[in-house]
Motif scaffolding. Structure first.
Motif, PDB file in Angstrom:
ATOM      1  N   ILE A 124       0.839  -1.201   0.000  1.00  0.00           N
ATOM      2  CA  ILE A 124       0.000   0.000   0.000  1.00  0.00           C
ATOM      3  C   ILE A 124       0.878   1.256   0.000  1.00  0.00           C
ATOM      4  O   ILE A 124       0.598   2.202  -0.701  1.00  0.00           O
ATOM      5  N   THR A 125       1.979   1.236   0.777  1.00  0.00           N
ATOM      6  CA  THR A 125       2.772   2.454   0.982  1.00  0.00           C
ATOM      7  C   THR A 125       3.455   2.909  -0.309  1.00  0.00           C
ATOM      8  O   THR A 125       3.964   2.097  -1.068  1.00  0.00           O
ATOM      9  N   GLU A 126       3.447   4.228  -0.487  1.00  0.00           N
ATOM     10  CA  GLU A 126       4.127   4.832  -1.647  1.00  0.00           C
ATOM     11  C   GLU A 126       4.992   5.974  -1.145  1.00  0.00           C
ATOM     12  O   GLU A 126       4.745   6.521  -0.065  1.00  0.00           O
ATOM     13  N   GLY A 130       2.307   7.673   2.724  1.00  0.00           N
ATOM     14  CA  GLY A 130       2.564   6.767   3.835  1.00  0.00           C
ATOM     15  C   GLY A 130       1.357   6.806   4.753  1.00  0.00           C
ATOM     16  O   GLY A 130       0.363   6.110   4.539  1.00  0.00           O
ATOM     17  N   SER A 131       1.416   7.684   5.751  1.00  0.00           N
ATOM     18  CA  SER A 131       0.292   7.799   6.681  1.00  0.00           C
ATOM     19  C   SER A 131      -0.986   8.231   5.959  1.00  0.00           C
ATOM     20  O   SER A 131      -2.079   7.867   6.374  1.00  0.00           O
ATOM     21  N   ASN A 132      -0.833   9.008   4.912  1.00  0.00           N
ATOM     22  CA  ASN A 132      -2.012   9.504   4.208  1.00  0.00           C
ATOM     23  C   ASN A 132      -2.235   8.706   2.925  1.00  0.00           C
ATOM     24  O   ASN A 132      -1.785   9.088   1.855  1.00  0.00           O
ATOM     25  N   CYS A 154       6.734   1.423  -1.805  1.00  0.00           N
ATOM     26  CA  CYS A 154       7.985   1.343  -1.031  1.00  0.00           C
ATOM     27  C   CYS A 154       7.756   0.627   0.300  1.00  0.00           C
ATOM     28  O   CYS A 154       6.620   0.514   0.750  1.00  0.00           O
ATOM     29  N   PHE A 155       8.843   0.187   0.889  1.00  0.00           N
ATOM     30  CA  PHE A 155       8.813  -0.561   2.167  1.00  0.00           C
ATOM     31  C   PHE A 155       7.997  -1.852   2.060  1.00  0.00           C
ATOM     32  O   PHE A 155       7.266  -2.195   2.983  1.00  0.00           O
ATOM     33  N   ILE A 156       8.083  -2.544   0.938  1.00  0.00           N
ATOM     34  CA  ILE A 156       7.255  -3.748   0.791  1.00  0.00           C
ATOM     35  C   ILE A 156       8.023  -4.949   1.350  1.00  0.00           C
ATOM     36  O   ILE A 156       9.008  -5.419   0.775  1.00  0.00           O
ATOM     37  N   SER A 157       7.554  -5.423   2.481  1.00  0.00           N
ATOM     38  CA  SER A 157       8.257  -6.476   3.220  1.00  0.00           C
ATOM     39  C   SER A 157       8.180  -7.811   2.495  1.00  0.00           C
ATOM     40  O   SER A 157       7.101  -8.227   2.049  1.00  0.00           O
ATOM     41  N   GLY A 158       9.333  -8.464   2.411  1.00  0.00           N
ATOM     42  CA  GLY A 158       9.383  -9.843   1.936  1.00  0.00           C
ATOM     43  C   GLY A 158       8.996 -10.050   0.491  1.00  0.00           C
ATOM     44  O   GLY A 158       8.644 -11.168   0.097  1.00  0.00           O
ATOM     45  N   VAL A 364       1.227   1.265  11.295  1.00  0.00           N
ATOM     46  CA  VAL A 364       0.594   2.578  11.456  1.00  0.00           C
ATOM     47  C   VAL A 364       1.336   3.231  12.613  1.00  0.00           C
ATOM     48  O   VAL A 364       1.627   2.592  13.625  1.00  0.00           O
ATOM     49  N   SER A 365       1.665   4.501  12.454  1.00  0.00           N
ATOM     50  CA  SER A 365       2.515   5.143  13.462  1.00  0.00           C
ATOM     51  C   SER A 365       1.726   5.455  14.736  1.00  0.00           C
ATOM     52  O   SER A 365       0.491   5.543  14.711  1.00  0.00           O
ATOM     53  N   ARG A 366       2.474   5.659  15.808  1.00  0.00           N
ATOM     54  CA  ARG A 366       1.795   5.959  17.073  1.00  0.00           C
ATOM     55  C   ARG A 366       1.041   7.292  16.990  1.00  0.00           C
ATOM     56  O   ARG A 366      -0.032   7.452  17.569  1.00  0.00           O
ATOM     57  N   GLU A 367       1.558   8.237  16.186  1.00  0.00           N
ATOM     58  CA  GLU A 367       0.870   9.527  16.059  1.00  0.00           C
ATOM     59  C   GLU A 367      -0.482   9.354  15.367  1.00  0.00           C
ATOM     60  O   GLU A 367      -1.472   9.977  15.755  1.00  0.00           O
ATOM     61  N   MET A 368      -0.524   8.494  14.348  1.00  0.00           N
ATOM     62  CA  MET A 368      -1.793   8.301  13.638  1.00  0.00           C
ATOM     63  C   MET A 368      -2.795   7.565  14.530  1.00  0.00           C
ATOM     64  O   MET A 368      -4.008   7.770  14.418  1.00  0.00           O
TER      65      MET A 368
END
Ligand SMILES: Cc1cc2nc3c(=O)[nH]c(=O)nc-3n(C[C@H](O)[C@H](O)[C@H](O)COP(=O)(O)OP(=O)(O)OC[C@H]3O[C@@H](n4cnc5c(N)ncnc54)[C@H](O)[C@@H]3O)c2cc1C
Length: 384
Positions: A124-126, A130-132, A154-158, A364-368
């Motif tokens: 999902i992340t681009e 990221g958060s949005n 980006c950040f696509i695990s595995g 998901v970050s702690r801020e979100m």
């Protein structure tokens, strides 16, 4: 209200713990340092039915819920083997396919995920989203019966170990997010990847993924209607948060176990360092935080499995927040109690710094999460 696990869940916990102990943190670290994969452990966990714990029995799974998969995640992590792909493949992808896929997709993907022969990554992340995720730029447009995907993730695990990647793309214009999910083979023409170097000691790598007019058939769209992608996406996010939180609990338990054993035996002033409250209290405090977070993970999983999605969403966010903080605290407190040995590879605690730190940011970050709780629980105005 029942705080006890069922006899089956306890048996599952004991059996997974026994499997984890046979491999242990030394195995995990050696694989991570050599760039290897935990294929033996993955295959054994699959054979014993643990990978498919949450997958319906009619598709080759154990017929349990996220509660059972969270037990698997926690116990392997408590043995020092935090397998991130458990979160990606069985928790996110299998849940989305089971709940929102077509019958053909359920038959095609779920048995392979359950028996470990197939892994599905999640993208999902681009770079600009990221958060949005409302800013997703990866687009999917129809071309005859096919879909054509274009964009970067980006950040696509595995990704390197996955057979498919579940790609979130928009089918509408930029103003209005209409996400749809596509099961894209990782060897599809037009899909390329490059490794994102990370300062995290883990057996899964992170990848940049480029989708350059990747053509997939209509059957790659999860479900039949591209307009109902949002509920499908959300179906996967709560299991992701719950299982990553369970891994944090396991990691916290592992670190505190190592430190407690060390503090009982290490004597610097003629008696064990654990007799100094300056050493034992931080460990006790971290233990309490881990146990509190553990309760929230169990509650979130129970709500999710009971189909109470709205309440599960709030609980999953809280569980993930509490677990990430508790795990980071546990690892840090364990290192402090172990002095210099806390930073050695041999004692196997500092090796977890990167993974535990990252769980305060991802998925998901702690801020979100704080934004979510402020807005949806405390009824505060949206801040962004
Ligand atoms: C180890 C790891 C594995 C990952 N695996 C995957 C994967 O498999 N698939 C995938 O799709 N993604 C994956 N991710 C990506 C992850 O989901 C994102 O990193 C995460 O969602 C945060 O997005 P970002 O990094 O773009 O941060 P940004 O969105 O740029 O945020 C940066 C900082 O600003 C803060 N911030 C942003 N907006 C607000 C706001 N409105 N209010 C307050 N603070 C705000 C954030 O909390 C954060 O601290 C992974 C990341 C890591 C580190």
């Amino acid at each position: 209200m029942d705080f006890d696990e069922t006899p089956e869940q306890r048996a599952l916990r004991d059996a997974v713990a026994a499997l984890g102990r046979r491999y242990g943190h030394g195995y995990y670290v050696a694989k991570a340092k050599s760039g290897g994969r935990t294929d033996e452990l993955w295959a054994e966990a699959a054979k014993l039915g643990y990978l498919g714990a949450n997958i319906p029995a009619e598709y080759g799974g154990g017929g349990g819920g996220i509660t059972e998969l969270a037990v698997v995640c926690e116990e392997l992590s408590a043995a020092g083997c935090p397998l991130l792909m458990l979160v990606v493949s069985p928790a996110i992808a299998a849940t989305i396919i089971a709940r929102h896929g077509t019958e053909e997709q359920r038959r095609t993907y779920l048995p392979g995920i359950a028996d470990g022969s197939m892994k599905v990554a999640f993208a999902i992340t681009e770079p600009e989203a990221g958060s949005n995720f409302h800013r997703l730029r990866t687009v999917a447009h129809r071309d005859g019966d096919d879909w054509v995907l274009r964009g970067n993730k980006c950040f696509i695990s595995g990704l390197d170990s996955a057979d498919f990647v579940l790609v979130v793309a928009r089918t509408g214009d930029e103003g209005r997010l209409k996400p749809a999910l596509f099961l894209v083979p990782t060897d599809a023409p037009g899909l390329s990847k490059s490794k994102l170097e990370m300062e995290i000691l883990a057996t899964e790598s992170q990848w940049l993924v480029y989708l350059d007019d990747v053509r997939v058939p209509a059957a790659a769209l999860v479900g039949e209607d591209p307009d109902v992608g949002l509920p499908a996406l959300f179906a996967g996010l709560n299991p992701e948060r719950i299982t990553i939180a369970a891994m944090g609990i396991g990691t916290g338990r592992y670190a505190l176990g190592r430190a407690a054993e060390y503090a009982r035996t290490r004597a610097v002033w003629g008696r064990p360092i654990g007799s100094h409250q300056g050493v034992s209290h931080p460990l006790a405090h971290a233990q309490i935080q881990v146990e509190l977070a553990r309760l929230m993970v169990a509650r979130a999983a129970a709500l999710y499995d009971a189909g109470r999605d709205l309440e599960a969403g709030t609980a999953a966010n809280m569980a993930k927040y509490a677990s990430a903080d508790a795990a980071a605290l546990a690892v840090d407190s364990a290192i402090q109690a172990m002095g210099g040995n806390g930073m050695t590879t041999e004692y196997g605690v500092a090796t977890l710094l990167g993974t535990t730190r990252a769980t305060r940011i991802a998925p998901v970050s702690r801020e979100m999460i704080l934004n979510y709780v402020a807005q949806h629980v405390l009824d505060q105005p949206r801040s962004y």
